[in-house]
Design an enzyme around this catalytic site. Structure first.
Site, PDB file in Angstrom:
ATOM      1  N   TYR A 123      38.560  70.140  73.963  1.00 19.00           N
ATOM      2  CA  TYR A 123      37.326  70.462  74.706  1.00 19.00           C
ATOM      3  C   TYR A 123      36.144  69.707  74.123  1.00 19.00           C
ATOM      4  O   TYR A 123      35.326  69.137  74.858  1.00 19.00           O
ATOM      5  CB  TYR A 123      37.097  71.974  74.643  1.00 19.00           C
ATOM      6  CG  TYR A 123      35.945  72.478  75.495  1.00 19.00           C
ATOM      7  CD1 TYR A 123      36.019  72.462  76.890  1.00 19.00           C
ATOM      8  CD2 TYR A 123      34.793  73.000  74.903  1.00 19.00           C
ATOM      9  CE1 TYR A 123      34.968  72.941  77.670  1.00 19.00           C
ATOM     10  CE2 TYR A 123      33.743  73.484  75.681  1.00 19.00           C
ATOM     11  CZ  TYR A 123      33.836  73.456  77.061  1.00 19.00           C
ATOM     12  OH  TYR A 123      32.788  73.924  77.833  1.00 19.00           O
ATOM     13  N   SER A 175      28.459  70.742  77.345  1.00 24.35           N
ATOM     14  CA  SER A 175      28.474  71.967  76.528  1.00 24.35           C
ATOM     15  C   SER A 175      27.941  71.591  75.159  1.00 24.35           C
ATOM     16  O   SER A 175      28.050  70.417  74.754  1.00 24.35           O
ATOM     17  CB  SER A 175      29.915  72.473  76.399  1.00 24.35           C
ATOM     18  OG  SER A 175      30.058  73.303  75.258  1.00 24.35           O
TER      19      SER A 175
HETATM   20  N1  NAP Z   1      30.914  79.599  80.804  1.00 26.49           N
HETATM   21  C1  NAP Z   1      30.443  79.086  79.681  1.00 26.49           C
HETATM   22  O1  NAP Z   1      30.224  79.751  78.664  1.00 26.49           O
HETATM   23  C2  NAP Z   1      30.140  77.621  79.610  1.00 26.49           C
HETATM   24  C3  NAP Z   1      29.419  77.127  78.517  1.00 26.49           C
HETATM   25  C4  NAP Z   1      29.150  75.759  78.449  1.00 26.49           C
HETATM   26  C5  NAP Z   1      29.586  74.922  79.444  1.00 26.49           C
HETATM   27  N2  NAP Z   1      30.292  75.440  80.485  1.00 26.49           N
HETATM   28  C6  NAP Z   1      30.752  74.513  81.508  1.00 26.49           C
HETATM   29  O2  NAP Z   1      30.256  74.910  82.767  1.00 26.49           O
HETATM   30  C7  NAP Z   1      31.172  74.481  83.789  1.00 26.49           C
HETATM   31  C8  NAP Z   1      31.484  75.655  84.708  1.00 26.49           C
HETATM   32  O3  NAP Z   1      32.006  76.725  83.949  1.00 26.49           O
HETATM   33  P1  NAP Z   1      32.284  78.170  84.587  1.00 26.49           P
HETATM   34  O4  NAP Z   1      32.187  79.158  83.498  1.00 26.49           O
HETATM   35  O5  NAP Z   1      31.480  78.348  85.835  1.00 26.49           O
HETATM   36  O6  NAP Z   1      33.829  77.994  84.977  1.00 26.49           O
HETATM   37  P2  NAP Z   1      34.656  78.560  86.247  1.00 26.49           P
HETATM   38  O7  NAP Z   1      34.095  79.886  86.666  1.00 26.49           O
HETATM   39  O8  NAP Z   1      36.092  78.493  85.857  1.00 26.49           O
HETATM   40  O9  NAP Z   1      34.320  77.511  87.391  1.00 26.49           O
HETATM   41  C9  NAP Z   1      34.981  76.294  87.538  1.00 26.49           C
HETATM   42  C10 NAP Z   1      35.554  76.234  88.937  1.00 26.49           C
HETATM   43  O10 NAP Z   1      36.140  74.950  89.122  1.00 26.49           O
HETATM   44  C11 NAP Z   1      37.398  75.137  89.767  1.00 26.49           C
HETATM   45  N3  NAP Z   1      38.301  74.013  89.494  1.00 26.49           N
HETATM   46  C12 NAP Z   1      39.023  73.767  88.374  1.00 26.49           C
HETATM   47  N4  NAP Z   1      39.731  72.640  88.509  1.00 26.49           N
HETATM   48  C13 NAP Z   1      39.455  72.160  89.748  1.00 26.49           C
HETATM   49  C14 NAP Z   1      39.882  71.031  90.475  1.00 26.49           C
HETATM   50  N5  NAP Z   1      40.751  70.142  89.952  1.00 26.49           N
HETATM   51  N6  NAP Z   1      39.397  70.837  91.717  1.00 26.49           N
HETATM   52  C15 NAP Z   1      38.535  71.711  92.272  1.00 26.49           C
HETATM   53  N7  NAP Z   1      38.098  72.825  91.630  1.00 26.49           N
HETATM   54  C16 NAP Z   1      38.544  73.043  90.380  1.00 26.49           C
HETATM   55  C17 NAP Z   1      37.908  76.406  89.168  1.00 26.49           C
HETATM   56  O11 NAP Z   1      38.989  76.890  89.931  1.00 26.49           O
HETATM   57  P3  NAP Z   1      40.272  77.558  89.209  1.00 26.49           P
HETATM   58  O12 NAP Z   1      39.809  78.910  88.768  1.00 26.49           O
HETATM   59  O13 NAP Z   1      41.278  77.553  90.278  1.00 26.49           O
HETATM   60  O14 NAP Z   1      40.632  76.682  88.031  1.00 26.49           O
HETATM   61  C18 NAP Z   1      36.653  77.271  89.176  1.00 26.49           C
HETATM   62  O15 NAP Z   1      36.470  77.918  90.415  1.00 26.49           O
HETATM   63  C19 NAP Z   1      32.379  73.906  83.029  1.00 26.49           C
HETATM   64  O16 NAP Z   1      32.240  72.509  82.920  1.00 26.49           O
HETATM   65  C20 NAP Z   1      32.266  74.513  81.655  1.00 26.49           C
HETATM   66  O17 NAP Z   1      32.883  73.725  80.643  1.00 26.49           O
HETATM   67  C21 NAP Z   1      30.579  76.753  80.603  1.00 26.49           C
END
Ligand code: NAP
Length: 261
Positions: free
Chosen positions: A165, A151
């Site tokens: 974070y 990020s």
């Molecule tokens: N969205 C943004 O604005 C943004 C910006 C910069 C970087 N990122 C990065 O992009 C990545 C994905 O983000 P996203 O927005 O797609 O998040 P998300 O929709 O929450 O996707 C993450 C997935 O991982 C699952 N998960 C969490 N802990 C786990 C574990 N121990 N084992 C297996 N699965 C697990 C979550 O399930 P649960 O819901 O059950 O926890 C969720 O389905 C992250 O690293 C985030 O920091 C996101």
């Protein structure tokens, strides 16, 4: 070879921890449409099922592998199941992480429990499946690709209670460089993408506040937040032969945000 062929993933096997989440699911579908067989990993069997269903409906190959990637046995198992089904693993795209907006505390007061939770979610859940996948890649001797999702917060401070974070994504950036250095001799490249806000449910509440969203967008030269599709080009590049001489890089996908800092 035609240049565009170097971006194809036919015959490759990709595993996407977090493949049921907003970004991971979009990336799993993209990797599949580029030709890869995709193993979709997430804690929730329903979310895994949904991503796999869409990929299979398009006539491509995908495997459901639910599991908790903070548990070593689960991380080992999802890699073993992927190899059992598809024969090998070439690419891992680590899409588990986040949580930042849920636990905002002043740096001097940041509580241990929430700190540990952010580290488990962002660092341990990247570390364990990567170690298992890379052991298999090294044993096979055909190289591989590791792609982490960091990020802009791994690089930039923010005056808003994000200590854990910021530290966790900083660790992902450091591991990207360290792994790249250690695993190059095995033909394994390691790169990361570093997005600013991506329009996903995880940040919907923050971006739902018009004043907050306006202040975020005002700092992004391109004048908008990201969409999951904005990550496709970089991830495909890092996953494919097109990037064979690129490793240890952290590519900002931020509409120019970091260029202004
Ligand atoms: N969205 C943004 O604005 C943004 C910006 C910069 C970087 N990122 C990065 O992009 C990545 C994905 O983000 P996203 O927005 O797609 O998040 P998300 O929709 O929450 O996707 C993450 C997935 O991982 C699952 N998960 C969490 N802990 C786990 C574990 N121990 N084992 C297996 N699965 C697990 C979550 O399930 P649960 O819901 O059950 O926890 C969720 O389905 C992250 O690293 C985030 O920091 C996101």
């Amino acid at each position: 070879m035609e240049i565009l062929d170097r971006f194809r993933l036919d015959g490759k096997v990709a595993i996407v921890p977090g493949g049921g989440g907003a970004i991971g699911s979009a990336l799993a579908k993209m990797l599949s449409s580029a030709g890869a067989c995709v193993a979709v990993v997430d804690r929730s069997a329903e979310l895994v099922e949904e991503t796999v269903r869409i990929i299979c409906e398009r006539g491509a190959n995908a495997l459901r592998v639910p599991g908790d990637m903070t548990a070593e046995a689960d991380a080992e198992r999802v890699i073993a199941q992927t190899i059992e089904t598809f024969g090998h693993v070439d690419i891992i795209v680590n899409a588990i992480g986040g949580g930042a907006g849920k636990v905002l505390f002043d740096a001097q007061e940041y509580p241990r429990k929430e700190w540990d939770w952010i580290y488990e979610l962002n660092v341990r859940a990247t570390l364990l499946p990567t170690q298992a996948a890379v052991r298999a890649m090294i044993a096979r001797g055909q190289g591989g690709r590791v792609i982490n999702i960091s990020s802009v917060r791994g690089l930039l401070g923010i005056n808003a209670g994000y200590s854990a974070y910021v530290a966790a994504k900083g660790a992902i950036n450091s591991l990207t460089r360290q792994w790249a250095t250690e695993w190059a001799k095995h033909g394994i490249t390691v790169n990361a993408i570093s997005p600013t806000f991506v329009d996903t449910p995880q940040v919907a509440m923050l971006l739902g506040d018009p004043a907050f969203k306006a202040s975020v967008v005002s700092r992004i030269p391109i004048g908008r937040v990201g969409q999951p599709e904005d990550l496709f080009g970089a991830v495909l590049f890092f996953a494919s032969d097109a990037s064979s001489f690129v490793t240890g890089q952290i590519l900002g996908i931020d509409g120019g945000l970091t260029a202004t800092q």
